[in-house]
Write a protein that holds these residues in place. Structure first.
Motif, PDB file in Angstrom:
ATOM      1  N   GLN A  18      30.643 150.854 -49.167  1.00  0.00           N
ATOM      2  CA  GLN A  18      30.728 152.311 -49.249  1.00  0.00           C
ATOM      3  C   GLN A  18      29.345 152.926 -49.419  1.00  0.00           C
ATOM      4  O   GLN A  18      29.025 153.940 -48.782  1.00  0.00           O
ATOM      5  CB  GLN A  18      31.632 152.723 -50.419  1.00  0.00           C
ATOM      6  CG  GLN A  18      33.100 152.522 -50.164  1.00  0.00           C
ATOM      7  CD  GLN A  18      33.953 152.909 -51.372  1.00  0.00           C
ATOM      8  OE1 GLN A  18      33.440 153.117 -52.465  1.00  0.00           O
ATOM      9  NE2 GLN A  18      35.257 152.986 -51.150  1.00  0.00           N
ATOM     10  N   GLN A  19      28.525 152.321 -50.252  1.00  0.00           N
ATOM     11  CA  GLN A  19      27.175 152.843 -50.455  1.00  0.00           C
ATOM     12  C   GLN A  19      26.352 152.743 -49.183  1.00  0.00           C
ATOM     13  O   GLN A  19      25.600 153.657 -48.848  1.00  0.00           O
ATOM     14  CB  GLN A  19      26.484 152.100 -51.598  1.00  0.00           C
ATOM     15  CG  GLN A  19      27.025 152.445 -52.969  1.00  0.00           C
ATOM     16  CD  GLN A  19      26.392 151.612 -54.066  1.00  0.00           C
ATOM     17  OE1 GLN A  19      25.595 150.715 -53.797  1.00  0.00           O
ATOM     18  NE2 GLN A  19      26.768 151.903 -55.311  1.00  0.00           N
ATOM     19  N   GLN A  20      26.494 151.643 -48.455  1.00  0.00           N
ATOM     20  CA  GLN A  20      25.761 151.485 -47.200  1.00  0.00           C
ATOM     21  C   GLN A  20      26.203 152.536 -46.191  1.00  0.00           C
ATOM     22  O   GLN A  20      25.378 153.136 -45.499  1.00  0.00           O
ATOM     23  CB  GLN A  20      25.965 150.076 -46.630  1.00  0.00           C
ATOM     24  CG  GLN A  20      25.237 149.003 -47.415  1.00  0.00           C
ATOM     25  CD  GLN A  20      25.572 147.612 -46.924  1.00  0.00           C
ATOM     26  OE1 GLN A  20      26.485 147.421 -46.132  1.00  0.00           O
ATOM     27  NE2 GLN A  20      24.819 146.626 -47.408  1.00  0.00           N
ATOM     28  N   ARG A  21      27.510 152.780 -46.093  1.00  0.00           N
ATOM     29  CA  ARG A  21      27.997 153.819 -45.176  1.00  0.00           C
ATOM     30  C   ARG A  21      27.481 155.190 -45.579  1.00  0.00           C
ATOM     31  O   ARG A  21      27.113 156.010 -44.737  1.00  0.00           O
ATOM     32  CB  ARG A  21      29.521 153.812 -45.141  1.00  0.00           C
ATOM     33  CG  ARG A  21      30.070 152.827 -44.125  1.00  0.00           C
ATOM     34  CD  ARG A  21      31.559 152.964 -43.985  1.00  0.00           C
ATOM     35  NE  ARG A  21      32.113 151.828 -44.743  1.00  0.00           N
ATOM     36  CZ  ARG A  21      33.179 151.828 -45.500  1.00  0.00           C
ATOM     37  NH1 ARG A  21      33.887 152.913 -45.623  1.00  0.00           N
ATOM     38  NH2 ARG A  21      33.565 150.765 -46.155  1.00  0.00           N
ATOM     39  N   LEU A  22      27.460 155.456 -46.860  1.00  0.00           N
ATOM     40  CA  LEU A  22      26.978 156.740 -47.362  1.00  0.00           C
ATOM     41  C   LEU A  22      25.508 156.929 -47.015  1.00  0.00           C
ATOM     42  O   LEU A  22      25.099 158.003 -46.553  1.00  0.00           O
ATOM     43  CB  LEU A  22      27.198 156.812 -48.871  1.00  0.00           C
ATOM     44  CG  LEU A  22      26.739 158.094 -49.552  1.00  0.00           C
ATOM     45  CD1 LEU A  22      27.520 159.281 -49.005  1.00  0.00           C
ATOM     46  CD2 LEU A  22      26.921 157.980 -51.048  1.00  0.00           C
ATOM     47  N   MET A  23      24.716 155.879 -47.218  1.00  0.00           N
ATOM     48  CA  MET A  23      23.288 155.972 -46.903  1.00  0.00           C
ATOM     49  C   MET A  23      23.082 156.172 -45.405  1.00  0.00           C
ATOM     50  O   MET A  23      22.222 156.964 -44.988  1.00  0.00           O
ATOM     51  CB  MET A  23      22.564 154.719 -47.394  1.00  0.00           C
ATOM     52  CG  MET A  23      22.501 154.626 -48.921  1.00  0.00           C
ATOM     53  SD  MET A  23      21.800 153.099 -49.515  1.00  0.00           S
ATOM     54  CE  MET A  23      20.113 153.266 -48.954  1.00  0.00           C
ATOM     55  N   GLU A  24      23.857 155.494 -44.571  1.00  0.00           N
ATOM     56  CA  GLU A  24      23.746 155.662 -43.126  1.00  0.00           C
ATOM     57  C   GLU A  24      24.081 157.090 -42.721  1.00  0.00           C
ATOM     58  O   GLU A  24      23.396 157.690 -41.898  1.00  0.00           O
ATOM     59  CB  GLU A  24      24.674 154.683 -42.399  1.00  0.00           C
ATOM     60  CG  GLU A  24      24.239 153.244 -42.468  1.00  0.00           C
ATOM     61  CD  GLU A  24      25.267 152.295 -41.873  1.00  0.00           C
ATOM     62  OE1 GLU A  24      26.305 152.774 -41.353  1.00  0.00           O
ATOM     63  OE2 GLU A  24      25.049 151.075 -41.939  1.00  0.00           O
ATOM     64  N   MET A  25      25.114 157.659 -43.336  1.00  0.00           N
ATOM     65  CA  MET A  25      25.517 159.014 -42.984  1.00  0.00           C
ATOM     66  C   MET A  25      24.470 160.021 -43.468  1.00  0.00           C
ATOM     67  O   MET A  25      24.208 161.029 -42.791  1.00  0.00           O
ATOM     68  CB  MET A  25      26.899 159.324 -43.552  1.00  0.00           C
ATOM     69  CG  MET A  25      27.935 158.521 -42.811  1.00  0.00           C
ATOM     70  SD  MET A  25      29.669 158.504 -43.237  1.00  0.00           S
ATOM     71  CE  MET A  25      30.128 159.792 -44.175  1.00  0.00           C
ATOM     72  N   MET A  27      21.292 159.413 -43.696  1.00  0.00           N
ATOM     73  CA  MET A  27      20.150 159.267 -42.799  1.00  0.00           C
ATOM     74  C   MET A  27      20.396 159.999 -41.483  1.00  0.00           C
ATOM     75  O   MET A  27      19.469 160.467 -40.846  1.00  0.00           O
ATOM     76  CB  MET A  27      19.858 157.794 -42.542  1.00  0.00           C
ATOM     77  CG  MET A  27      19.206 157.089 -43.684  1.00  0.00           C
ATOM     78  SD  MET A  27      18.822 155.428 -43.189  1.00  0.00           S
ATOM     79  CE  MET A  27      18.257 154.767 -44.707  1.00  0.00           C
ATOM     80  N   GLN A  28      21.641 160.079 -41.072  1.00  0.00           N
ATOM     81  CA  GLN A  28      21.968 160.768 -39.825  1.00  0.00           C
ATOM     82  C   GLN A  28      22.015 162.274 -40.036  1.00  0.00           C
ATOM     83  O   GLN A  28      22.199 163.022 -39.092  1.00  0.00           O
ATOM     84  CB  GLN A  28      23.316 160.268 -39.284  1.00  0.00           C
ATOM     85  CG  GLN A  28      23.275 158.822 -38.831  1.00  0.00           C
ATOM     86  CD  GLN A  28      24.653 158.314 -38.437  1.00  0.00           C
ATOM     87  OE1 GLN A  28      25.628 159.038 -38.539  1.00  0.00           O
ATOM     88  NE2 GLN A  28      24.696 157.071 -37.980  1.00  0.00           N
ATOM     89  N   GLY A  29      21.868 162.722 -41.244  1.00  0.00           N
ATOM     90  CA  GLY A  29      21.799 164.147 -41.509  1.00  0.00           C
ATOM     91  C   GLY A  29      23.131 164.782 -41.834  1.00  0.00           C
ATOM     92  O   GLY A  29      23.221 165.994 -41.983  1.00  0.00           O
ATOM     93  N   ALA A  30      24.159 164.004 -41.934  1.00  0.00           N
ATOM     94  CA  ALA A  30      25.464 164.574 -42.264  1.00  0.00           C
ATOM     95  C   ALA A  30      25.493 164.877 -43.744  1.00  0.00           C
ATOM     96  O   ALA A  30      25.043 164.092 -44.575  1.00  0.00           O
ATOM     97  CB  ALA A  30      26.571 163.599 -41.903  1.00  0.00           C
TER      98      ALA A  30
END
Length: 136
Positions: A18-25, A27-30
């Motif tokens: 979940q933390q990795q997905r959050l960081m990816e999102m 970074m994408q500016g969402a």
């Protein structure tokens, strides 16, 4: 029976994903808000985290108990039906074989009815005799 319960290792792995997905999102500016943690005020114990798996497992257990209860009732009804239907079936087979025996011996339909009436009368006499024996 912890089929659907998370182990501490599985919970840690899920939180990491979940933390990795959050960081990816992020970074994408969402603009995504992180999932709310079970934060409790100081001095109070944190409530236990809600788990869909635990809820689902509890529902399955409840369903299994209801199903077992229905099976027990159905078994009792089948047993009761057998206690009643088997003697009735045997009596019907006896009467049919008695009537066919009369027919094979050359009895007419009216004579068969007379024989069945006489059989009923004899059965009534037997029941009366048994009842009289119980009363005395």
């Amino acid at each position: 029976m912890d089929l659907f319960l998370e182990t501490p290792q599985q919970k840690a792995e899920r939180m990491l994903r979940q933390q990795q997905r959050l960081m990816e999102m992020q970074m994408q500016g969402a603009a995504v808000q992180p999932p709310a943690q079970n934060a409790a005020p100081a001095g109070e114990a944190a409530p236990e985290a809600y788990s869909v798996q635990q809820d689902s497992y509890a529902q399955e257990l409840a369903f299994g108990k209801r199903r077992a209860r229905r099976r027990r009732w159905a078994q009792r009804l089948r047993t009761l039906a057998m206690i009643v239907l088997i003697p009735l079936g045997l009596a019907a087979i006896f009467l049919a074989s008695y009537a066919l025996t009369c027919i094979l011996n050359g009895a007419s339909p009216s004579e068969v009815l007379e024989h069945l009436a006489a059989l009923g009368q004899r059965l009534g006499d037997v029941v009366t005799t048994i009842c009289a024996g119980w009363e005395s």
